[in-house]
Write an enzyme that holds these catalytic residues in place. Structure first.
Site, PDB file in Angstrom:
ATOM      1  N   ILE A 168       1.032  -1.341   0.412  1.00  0.00           N
ATOM      2  CA  ILE A 168       0.050   0.329   0.271  1.00  0.00           C
ATOM      3  C   ILE A 168       1.056   1.388   0.414  1.00  0.00           C
ATOM      4  CG2 ILE A 168      -0.635   0.125   3.057  1.00  0.00           C
ATOM      5  CD1 ILE A 168      -2.855   1.317   2.087  1.00  0.00           C
ATOM      6  N   SER A 169       0.756   2.162  -0.935  1.00  0.00           N
ATOM      7  CA  SER A 169       1.481   2.455  -1.182  1.00  0.00           C
ATOM      8  C   SER A 169       1.831   3.701   0.785  1.00  0.00           C
ATOM      9  CB  SER A 169       1.096   4.551  -1.848  1.00  0.00           C
ATOM     10  OG  SER A 169       0.932   3.618  -3.738  1.00  0.00           O
ATOM     11  N   GLN A 170       2.959   4.717   0.537  1.00  0.00           N
ATOM     12  CA  GLN A 170       3.386   5.206   1.516  1.00  0.00           C
ATOM     13  C   GLN A 170       1.966   6.745   1.310  1.00  0.00           C
ATOM     14  OE1 GLN A 170       6.905   7.599   0.933  1.00  0.00           O
ATOM     15  NE2 GLN A 170       6.767   9.040   2.665  1.00  0.00           N
TER      16      GLN A 170
END
Ligand code: SAH
Length: 219
Positions: free
Chosen positions: A70-72
């Protein structure tokens, strides 16, 4: 008052840590109030497995299985701020992953089409989005580099996996006047986050930042 997202019982704690994350995003230059408010009110922990949920409001990417992440939050905020500038209806997202970026786009757009090539991730994200009331999202299983011909053109296109070159089919499926945001570069190295605008006569490129994404896999 209990929001519908607080039914998990960690509502209050998570709201405080969420507020802290928003303050940090603001300090780092995210200035779009709508984006900040959407991220403040959208739970991220529900998109992460329980064992990692305590890290959900740290500004970091986290594993979601199948070697994906999951992206930052900063990257989600930055990309959303770039891609959703101006009036738009339809958004095409490539790389649904956990569905968190999809949820943010969903709250700020009329309709979001999100393509994921990994069946389990697609199903999980679709279930989460449906259960939590994100009704304007259409989840699609497939190769995002092909876009969705029958729904084109799109006002906005966002890729959350790194392409080595701009996928030409996606460029064709972007409306004149539309914006596309994507990381370009080789896997396992720094890539460049690009914003491009399609006009009737040319493509205007803007290099935004160095980023690290997992690769866009064709097929
Ligand atoms: N925005 C997501 C990031 C997921 S990581 C999140 O925050 O959760 C990138 C995702 O892109 C992975 O789920 C991967 O399976 C997917 N992906 C890679 N190549 C793809 C392709 N050609 N078409 C669709 N999805 C792709």
């Amino acid at each position: 008052m209990k929001s519908k997202f607080d039914l998990d019982g960690i509502g209050m704690t998570s709201q405080r840590t969420r507020d802290r994350l928003i303050a940090r995003l603001r300090e780092q230059g995210i200035s779009d109030e709508q984006v900040l408010e959407t991220m403040r009110t959208t739970p991220r922990h529900i998109f992460i497995e329980e064992a990692l949920a305590h890290k959900a409001y740290e500004d970091t990417a986290l594993p979601i299985g199948f070697n994906q992440t999951i992206s930052q939050p900063f990257v989600v905020a930055k990309m959303t701020q770039l891609v959703l500038q101006g009036a738009h209806d339809s958004v095409l997202e490539i790389g649904t992953g956990s569905g968190y970026q999809t949820a943010i786009l969903s709250k700020l757009s009329r309709r979001v089409y999100s393509i994921e090539r990994h069946e389990t991730l697609k199903k999980k994200a679709e279930q989460l989005l449906t259960r939590n009331g994100f009704k304007n999202v259409i989840n699609i299983l497939g190769d995002g580099t092909l876009g969705i011909q029958k729904q084109a053109p799109f006002d906005r296109i966002i890729l959350t996996a790194a392409a080595e070159d701009i996928p030409q089919i996606l460029l064709q499926q972007l409306r004149v006047g539309g914006i596309m945001v994507l990381p370009i570069g080789l896997p396992q190295s720094d890539q460049t986050l690009i914003k491009l605008e399609k006009t009737s006569s040319k493509i205007i490129f803007d290099e935004i930042a160095k980023v690290r994404f997992l690769p866009l896999v064709e097929g």
